[in-house]
Motif scaffolding. Structure first.
Motif, PDB file in Angstrom:
ATOM      1  N   GLY A  21      12.196  -2.010  -6.571  1.00  0.00           N
ATOM      2  CA  GLY A  21      13.281  -1.201  -6.052  1.00  0.00           C
ATOM      3  C   GLY A  21      14.090  -1.960  -5.022  1.00  0.00           C
ATOM      4  O   GLY A  21      13.891  -3.160  -4.796  1.00  0.00           O
ATOM      5  N   SER A  22      14.999  -1.244  -4.409  1.00  0.00           N
ATOM      6  CA  SER A  22      15.915  -1.833  -3.432  1.00  0.00           C
ATOM      7  C   SER A  22      15.732  -1.157  -2.086  1.00  0.00           C
ATOM      8  O   SER A  22      15.127  -0.076  -1.987  1.00  0.00           O
ATOM      9  N   GLY A  23      16.265  -1.769  -1.046  1.00  0.00           N
ATOM     10  CA  GLY A  23      16.180  -1.200   0.291  1.00  0.00           C
ATOM     11  C   GLY A  23      17.189  -1.861   1.212  1.00  0.00           C
ATOM     12  O   GLY A  23      17.950  -2.758   0.797  1.00  0.00           O
ATOM     13  N   TYR A  24      17.174  -1.437   2.472  1.00  0.00           N
ATOM     14  CA  TYR A  24      18.133  -1.972   3.449  1.00  0.00           C
ATOM     15  C   TYR A  24      17.467  -1.992   4.819  1.00  0.00           C
ATOM     16  O   TYR A  24      16.821  -1.007   5.230  1.00  0.00           O
ATOM     17  N   LEU A  25      17.610  -3.108   5.501  1.00  0.00           N
ATOM     18  CA  LEU A  25      17.024  -3.287   6.827  1.00  0.00           C
ATOM     19  C   LEU A  25      17.866  -2.534   7.853  1.00  0.00           C
ATOM     20  O   LEU A  25      19.019  -2.880   8.097  1.00  0.00           O
ATOM     21  N   ILE A  26      17.297  -1.496   8.481  1.00  0.00           N
ATOM     22  CA  ILE A  26      18.045  -0.708   9.463  1.00  0.00           C
ATOM     23  C   ILE A  26      17.589  -0.982  10.894  1.00  0.00           C
ATOM     24  O   ILE A  26      18.168  -0.461  11.842  1.00  0.00           O
ATOM     25  N   ALA A  27      16.552  -1.783  11.045  1.00  0.00           N
ATOM     26  CA  ALA A  27      16.045  -2.209  12.355  1.00  0.00           C
ATOM     27  C   ALA A  27      15.236  -3.481  12.103  1.00  0.00           C
ATOM     28  O   ALA A  27      14.883  -3.779  10.956  1.00  0.00           O
ATOM     29  N   PRO A  28      14.921  -4.260  13.139  1.00  0.00           N
ATOM     30  CA  PRO A  28      14.239  -5.539  12.908  1.00  0.00           C
ATOM     31  C   PRO A  28      12.982  -5.451  12.064  1.00  0.00           C
ATOM     32  O   PRO A  28      12.650  -6.401  11.350  1.00  0.00           O
ATOM     33  N   ARG A  29      12.261  -4.301  12.105  1.00  0.00           N
ATOM     34  CA  ARG A  29      11.040  -4.177  11.301  1.00  0.00           C
ATOM     35  C   ARG A  29      11.055  -2.964  10.368  1.00  0.00           C
ATOM     36  O   ARG A  29      10.034  -2.639   9.772  1.00  0.00           O
ATOM     37  N   LEU A  30      12.221  -2.306  10.214  1.00  0.00           N
ATOM     38  CA  LEU A  30      12.289  -1.083   9.412  1.00  0.00           C
ATOM     39  C   LEU A  30      13.203  -1.277   8.205  1.00  0.00           C
ATOM     40  O   LEU A  30      14.347  -1.716   8.336  1.00  0.00           O
ATOM     41  N   VAL A  31      12.686  -0.942   7.027  1.00  0.00           N
ATOM     42  CA  VAL A  31      13.477  -0.977   5.799  1.00  0.00           C
ATOM     43  C   VAL A  31      13.540   0.433   5.229  1.00  0.00           C
ATOM     44  O   VAL A  31      12.507   1.100   5.059  1.00  0.00           O
TER      45      VAL A  31
END
Length: 722
Positions: A21-31
Motif C-alpha cells: 500500500g501507500s502512505g505519507y509521512l506526517i511527522a518525523p516518525r508517523l506515517v
C-alpha cells in the motif's frame, strides 16, 4: 504535497510480503495510511511484519525502516498511523484542509497502484477533481484523470494505492485513499476525509507529541476554471462548445450575465469575474453539472422552437463530446433530498424498482443489495444518469433517460406525498430535457401497472459458478439469478465481477438471499439455492462454503446448513440432445420410485440398462458404490435425464451406504432438499466421523433460465484499492 514524504508500505510475514500500500509521512516518525493495508483480510488480524520505504525515487535516495501500528480509528474507519523505528529528518509539518462549497476541486496524490508496477512498484501521480457534493460524511469521491485498465488477471488496477494522501489547494492534506469505486471503470476512487479522523483525541495527541502542534483544518474554497487562453491553446472540446454557444447565445452582455449566474450557482467565487465566450465553454467542461444547469436557466426561453432546437443540438453534441451530466445541480440536489427520505422509510423499494424498471441495464452495485443506504445515493444517481431507455420516443425528441424511468417506478410504489414529489420532479426534468410528454407518460403508465400487480415471490436463487483457471488459488466467477413463482428470472448484476474465493462467493450468495427475503410477499422460509456448475464442478462441496458469522452473536455455518443447496448441470444437455425431454418425462411419471444402486448394478453398462428399461421413468437415483466409478455413473444418470441424484462425497464403497440412511434417501424427492439441509445442519452442529457429506443434483421441473457467459470485466465498487 512533498514527494520526499511518500511512503511505500509492505506488510506480511517473515516468509514474504502479503500486502502492498501507500502512505505519507506526517511527522518525523508517523506515517498515515489505510488500515486494511496492514491487515490479513481473511482473519482481520495485523500482519506480523511491516516495512516502510520513504521518499520518491526521482527525488534522490530513499530510506527503509520497520514500522508498527501506533493508532487505528476507534470506530473502525479505514485509517491508521504507523510508528517508524527510525525517524526522518525532513523539515516542516503537514497542513490539513477541508473542501467546501459545491464546485469540484482539483486534487493530487502520489501512490503505488498495481497498474504502475513493473519489476518494482513505480509511483503514480493521482490527479483529477474532487466533487464535494458527491460522497458522504466519511467518504470523498475522487474523479481520476488517468484511468488504468484491469490487469490480465482481472485484479483491481488501483490495488496498492490505498493509503495515498490526497491534497487540494496545493499543500493541504484533505483525505486518504481507501477504496476504488468499481462502478466507474477505474475512473473513480474513494477517500476518507481528514476531518473524520483529525477529531479523534488519541490521533491529535500523537500528532501533537511528534510535531509540537495540534492539527487544524482549513476550509478550502473552489476556484473557477482557468481563464481561457488563445484559441490555439484551448482544448478541442472547448472550441466545439464555444461555437455552439455562440449560436445559442449570440449577445455578449447577456451571455456574460448567464455565465456569472451559472458560476455562482455552482459554488464559485465570482467577484471580479468578467467571463468571455471561451470562459463559458471552459466552465461547462470544468464542472460536470454546469451544462445541465445552464439548460435549466435557459429553459424559459425554450418556448421558441428555433431556440429549443439550438439548445437540443448543444445537449446532444455535448453528450457526444463526453461533456456534462444529465442533471443540473438543482435537479440533482432535489432528487437527493427526495430519495433520502425514501431510504429511511422504504429502503428496499429503490432496488426492487430499479430491477423492474431497468431489467436490461447494468445497475449500480448498491442497487443489487436489499437495502439502499443513504450514503450510496450519489453513486446510484450518477450511475443511472448514464442509462438510456430509447423505446417509443417520437422522432426528433430525446430518449427517456433510465434515471427518469427509475424515478417513475419508485414514485408509483411510494405513498402519496413522496410519490407526488418524485413525479413532479420527473415531469419538470423531462420538460427541461425536451422529452415528449407521451414518452414520459408511457413510462409512468408502465410504472403504475407494475406497482398495482402483486409481486411474484422468489422461488429459487440460482448461482452460476465457473472456475477461474487463471487464478493461482481457488476462485470462481459468479452470476446470480432470482427465479420467481411466475417463472420470470431477475439477474442480480454482480458489480464486482472479478473472480471470488469460496468464502467471498458464499457472502455474495447470503446477501442475495437476504435481498430476496425482503421482497414483498416473500414471507419467511428457508430459501432454495441452485448452484449451476459444469461437469467438473459436480464434485465441488459448495454446500460447505462458509460466508462467516453474520454478526457478533450468531455463529457462522456453511451455506448448505442454512439454505437448501442443490447442484444443477445444464451443460450436459449440450451433449445429450434429448436430456431435457427425458427429465420432464421422469418428473411426470417417476416421482414415486427411486433407484438405489447396489452390487447388482456394478458397472456403467448395467446401470445404463436399468435406467433405460426397468427404471426408464424413475426420477431419483441414490448412488452407492466405489468412489472411482461414481463420477462416471453420475454423468450417466444426468445424461439419461435423471433429475434427482444423491450421493455421499466421502463414500468409498457400498459399505458406506448406511451413512445416508437417516436422510431417507429414497423417500419423496420433493422433500429431499429440506431433509438434506437439515442433515447438513445437524452434522455441522455435532461434527464426527459418522456423518456423510451428501451432494444433491436437482434439475428443476420446467426449463431453467438460460445461463449467460461469465466473463471478467472492469471491477465495480466494493474492492479496496489495496
Amino acid at each position: 504535497m512533498d514527494p520526499r514524504r511518500l511512503a511505500l508500505i509492505r506488510s506480511g510475514t517473515d516468509q514474504g510480503v502479503r500486502s502492498t500500500g501507500s502512505g505519507y509521512l506526517i511527522a518525523p516518525r508517523l506515517v498515515l495510511t489505510a488500515r486494511h493495508v496492514l491487515v490479513n483480510q481473511d482473519t482481520d488480524t495485523l500482519w506480523s511484519v511491516t516495512s516502510v520505504r520513504l521518499g520518491h525515487p526521482v527525488e534522490g535516495d530513499t530510506t527503509r525502516t520497520r514500522a508498527e501500528l501506533l493508532w487505528e480509528h476507534p470506530e473502525g474507519l479505514d485509517v491508521a498511523l504507523l510508528l517508524l523505528e527510525k525517524a526522518s529528518e525532513l523539515p516542516g509539518t503537514v497542513r490539513w484542509g477541508r473542501p467546501t462549497g459545491k464546485a469540484p476541486m482539483p486534487y493530487d496524490g502520489l501512490g503505488f497502484p498495481r497498474a504502475a508496477a513493473g519489476e518494482t512498484r513505480d509511483v503514480e501521480h493521482l490527479r483529477g477533481v474532487l466533487p464535494p457534493l458527491s460522497g458522504s460524511m466519511n467518504r470523498y469521491v475522487l474523479d481520476q484523470d488517468p484511468a488504468p485498465a484491469p490487469g490480465a488477471d482481472g485484479r483491481n488496477a488501483w490495488g496498492g494505492a490505498s493509503g495515498t494522501a490526497i491534497f487540494c489547494d496545493g499543500d493541504h492534506l484533505v483525505g486518504v485513499v481507501v477504496q476504488e469505486a468499481l462502478a466507474y471503470g477505474a475512473r473513480r476512487l474513494h477517500a476518507l476525509p481528514a476531518q473524520s479522523f483529525l477529531g479523534d483525541a488519541a490521533f491529535a495527541a500523537h500528532l501533537t507529541e511528534h510535531t509540537g502542534t495540534s492539527p487544524e483544518v482549513a476550509p478550502l474554497g473552489s476556484v473557477l476554471p482557468p481563464e481561457a487562453g488563445l484559441v490555439g491553446e484551448r482544448a478541442p472540446v472547448e472550441k466545439e462548445l464555444a461555437s455552439l454557444l455562440a449560436q445559442l447565445l449570440p449577445e455578449p452582455i447577456g451571455r456574460a450575465a448567464h455565465t456569472r449566474e451559472l458560476a455562482r450557482e455552482l459554488g464559485y467565487d465570482t467577484d471580479g469575474y468578467a467571463p468571455s465566450l471561451a470562459d463559458l465553454a471552459a466552465l461547462l467542461v470544468g464542472h460536470p453539472r454546469a451544462l445541465a444547469s445552464l439548460g435549466a436557466a435557459l429553459a424559459p426561453q425554450a418556448v421558441d422552437p428555433a431556440f429549443r432546437t439550438r439548445l437540443t443540438v448543444l445537449f446532444i453534441q455535448a453528450r457526444v463530446l463526453g461533456c456534462g451530466s444529465l442533471l443540473s445541480l438543482h435537479e440533482y440536489e432535489a432528487l437527493l433530498d427526495l430519495l433520502r427520505g425514501l431510504c429511511k422509510e422504504q429502503p428496499t423499494l429503490p432496488s426492487r424498482a430499479a430491477r423492474e424498471a431497468l431489467r436490461y441495464g447494468v445497475l449500480p452495485e448498491a442497487l443489487s443489495r436489499p437495502h439502499l443506504a443513504e450514503d450510496d445515493l450519489d453513486e446510484v444517481i450518477e450511475g443511472l444518469e448514464a442509462l438510456t431507455d430509447g423505446q417509443g420516443v417520437p422522432e426528433g425528441t430525446p430518449p427517456v433517460p433510465g434515471l427518469l424511468r427509475f424515478v417513475e417506478y419508485v414514485a408509483a410504489a411510494s405513498d402519496t406525498a413522496v410519490g407526488g414529489g418524485l413525479r413532479a420532479w420527473s415531469s419538470a426534468t423531462a420538460g427541461r430535457l425536451g422529452i415528449h410528454p407521451g414518452a414520459l407518460g408511457e413510462r409512468r403508465a408502465d410504472a403504475v401497472e407494475w406497482a398495482s400487480r402483486p409481486a411474484s415471490p422468489v422461488s429459487r436463487v440460482v448461482m452460476e459458478l465457473q472456475r477461474d483457471d487463471s487464478a493461482a488459488d481457488e476462485r470462481y466467477r459468479c452470476r446470480t439469478v432470482l427465479v420467481r413463482m411466475d417463472g420470470t428470472p431477475s439477474v442480480i448484476h454482480e458489480a464486482d465481477s472479478t473472480s471470488k474465493t469460496p468464502q467471498e462467493a458464499a457472502r455474495c450468495l447470503r446477501a442475495t438471499v437476504a435481498a430476496a427475503k425482503k421482497e414483498p410477499g416473500q414471507g419467511y422460509h428457508v430459501p432454495w439455492v441452485t448452484v449451476v456448475v459444469d461437469r467438473s464442478g459436480l464434485h465441488l462441496a459448495v454446500d460447505e462454503w462458509e460466508p462467516g458469522a453474520p454478526n457478533d452473536f450468531v455463529p457462522g455455518q456453511p451455506i448448505g446448513a442454512e439454505y437448501r443447496v442443490t447442484l444443477s448441470c445444464p451443460e450436459l444437455s449440450d451433449y445429450a440432445a434429448d436430456r431435457e425431454d427425458a427429465q420432464q418425462h421422469r418428473w411426470k411419471h417417476g416421482r414415486t420410485v427411486a433407484l438405489v444402486t447396489d452390487r447388482t448394478c456394478g458397472n456403467s453398462t448395467q446401470l445404463a440398462h436399468l435406467l433405460q428399461n426397468d427404471h426408464r421413468d424413475t426420477a431419483q437415483v441414490v448412488l452407492h458404490g466405489p468412489a472411482d466409478q461414481r463420477a462416471s455413473w453420475l454423468l450417466l444418470c444426468l445424461a439419461l435425464g435423471v433429475p434427482v441424484v444423491l450421493w455421499d462425497r466421502d463414500a468409498v464403497s457400498y459399505e458406506d451406504a448406511d451413512k445416508l440412511r437417516t436422510l431417507r434417501p429414497s423417500g419423496s424427492p420433493d422433500e429431499l432438499p429440506e431433509r438434506v439441509r437439515n442433515f447438513r445442519s445437524r452434522s455441522h452442529a455435532h461434527p464426527g466421523p459418522e456423518w456423510a457429506r451428501p451432494s444433491l443434483v436437482w434439475e428443476p421441473e420446467g426449463r431453467p433460465p438460460e445461463p449467460e457467459p461469465l466473463e471478467l470485466r472492469d471491477p465495480w465498487k466494493g474492492t479496496q484499492a489495496s
